[in-house]
Motif scaffolding. Structure first.
Motif: not given
Length: 293
Positions: A271-283
């Motif tokens: 992941a990139r740290i600019e991505q929405p955190l909730s989306g990264v966690l979900r994925n």
């Protein structure tokens, strides 16, 4: 939204926001406990919660019984945080965000999910050549201990040596799930060796590789000087001519990380740290039943 969350030091508040409506657990194992799906009765024992006593059965049998239930909790969950100097790398697009903030916040959310599921969970922090532990335990107080330890972590120094990490793996004696967040700029490394060893010990290992948008796209300003925070090898400058070579070497490095994870059946998500955190966690959590892709 990520920029707004970065402005608060209250991890509890950030966790509540990220987990709102997430609807994902960590695993789907079953064991008896204080869950919601009824399993059987057993005799009351000192220390049992009174709310679990079946009062109707008491009236019939003149003895105290508690209702056992099945809950999703059969493994220990370990959060592994890389807090070495390279994790101080900031986003060039979002003020206040760096790799360590993102890693800490994602792992804090995993800790909160583990606490809700009734799992035992603990924390491993690699920083400044040392390994710092918060032993695994259950409950809300444990969550506060883990969050406090995460908040104290600052990006310093390099990874512990291979010998130090190897000697530290005693924490994962029982079946465990290890959620590790790092930039994995060093691979192979003492950290990667430790995680592969844990996988070979048949623990469930899940890696989150964090990069910045600038690192992925090589969009650093031309002529900008930088120094590797973990290596004392002088200043470096990136010219326009360097960009394509940098991108090719970077992609080859992370392709190797993916290949090694696939080889050892390790869940991996980048992941990139600019991505929405909730989306990264979900994925990342959605890969629970899958393996590295």
């Amino acid at each position: 939204m990520t920029a707004m969350m970065a402005q608060t030091k209250d991890l509890d508040l950030v966790i509540r926001h990220v987990l709102a409506g997430l609807g994902h657990g960590i695993h789907a194992g079953r064991e008896r406990g204080a869950g919601v799906e009824f399993s059987e009765y057993r005799a009351y024992a000192p220390g049992d919660e009174w709310r679990r006593v079946d009062w109707k059965l008491l009236a019939r049998a003149d003895r105290y019984f508690v209702r056992e239930a099945e809950r999703d909790s059969h493994v220990a969950v370990w959060l592994w945080l890389d807090a070495t100097a390279s994790m101080a790398e900031p986003s060039r697009e979002i003020n206040g965000i760096d790799k360590l903030w993102f890693a800490r916040t994602v792992l804090a959310c995993v800790a909160a999910i583990a606490q809700r599921q009734g799992d035992a969970f603990g924390l491993v922090v690699c920083t400044n050549g040392k390994v710092e532990f918060t032993p695994a335990a259950r409950g809300p107080r444990q969550l506060q201990r883990v969050l406090a330890a995460m908040n104290k972590a600052t990006p310093q120094g390099s990874l512990p040596s291979a010998d130090v990490l190897k000697a530290s793996l005693h924490f994962a004696r029982a079946p465990s799930m290890i959620f590790a967040a790092s930039d994995f700029l060093d691979w192979p490394s003492p950290l990667s060796e430790a995680l592969l060893r844990l996988r070979n010990m048949r623990h469930d290992v899940r890696l989150l590789t964090l990069r910045t948008q600038a690192e992925v796209e090589a969009s650093f300003k031309s002529g900008t000087a930088y120094r590797d925070p973990e290596q004392n090898d002088g200043l470096h400058r990136m010219s326009n001519a360097d960009r394509e070579s940098y991108k090719q070497q970077s992609r080859a490095h992370f392709d190797d990380v993916v290949a090694r994870c696939r080889q050892h059946n390790i869940v991996h998500y980048e992941a990139r740290i600019e991505q929405p955190l909730s989306g990264v966690l979900r994925n990342w959590l959605q890969l629970a039943g899958a393996r590295a892709k």
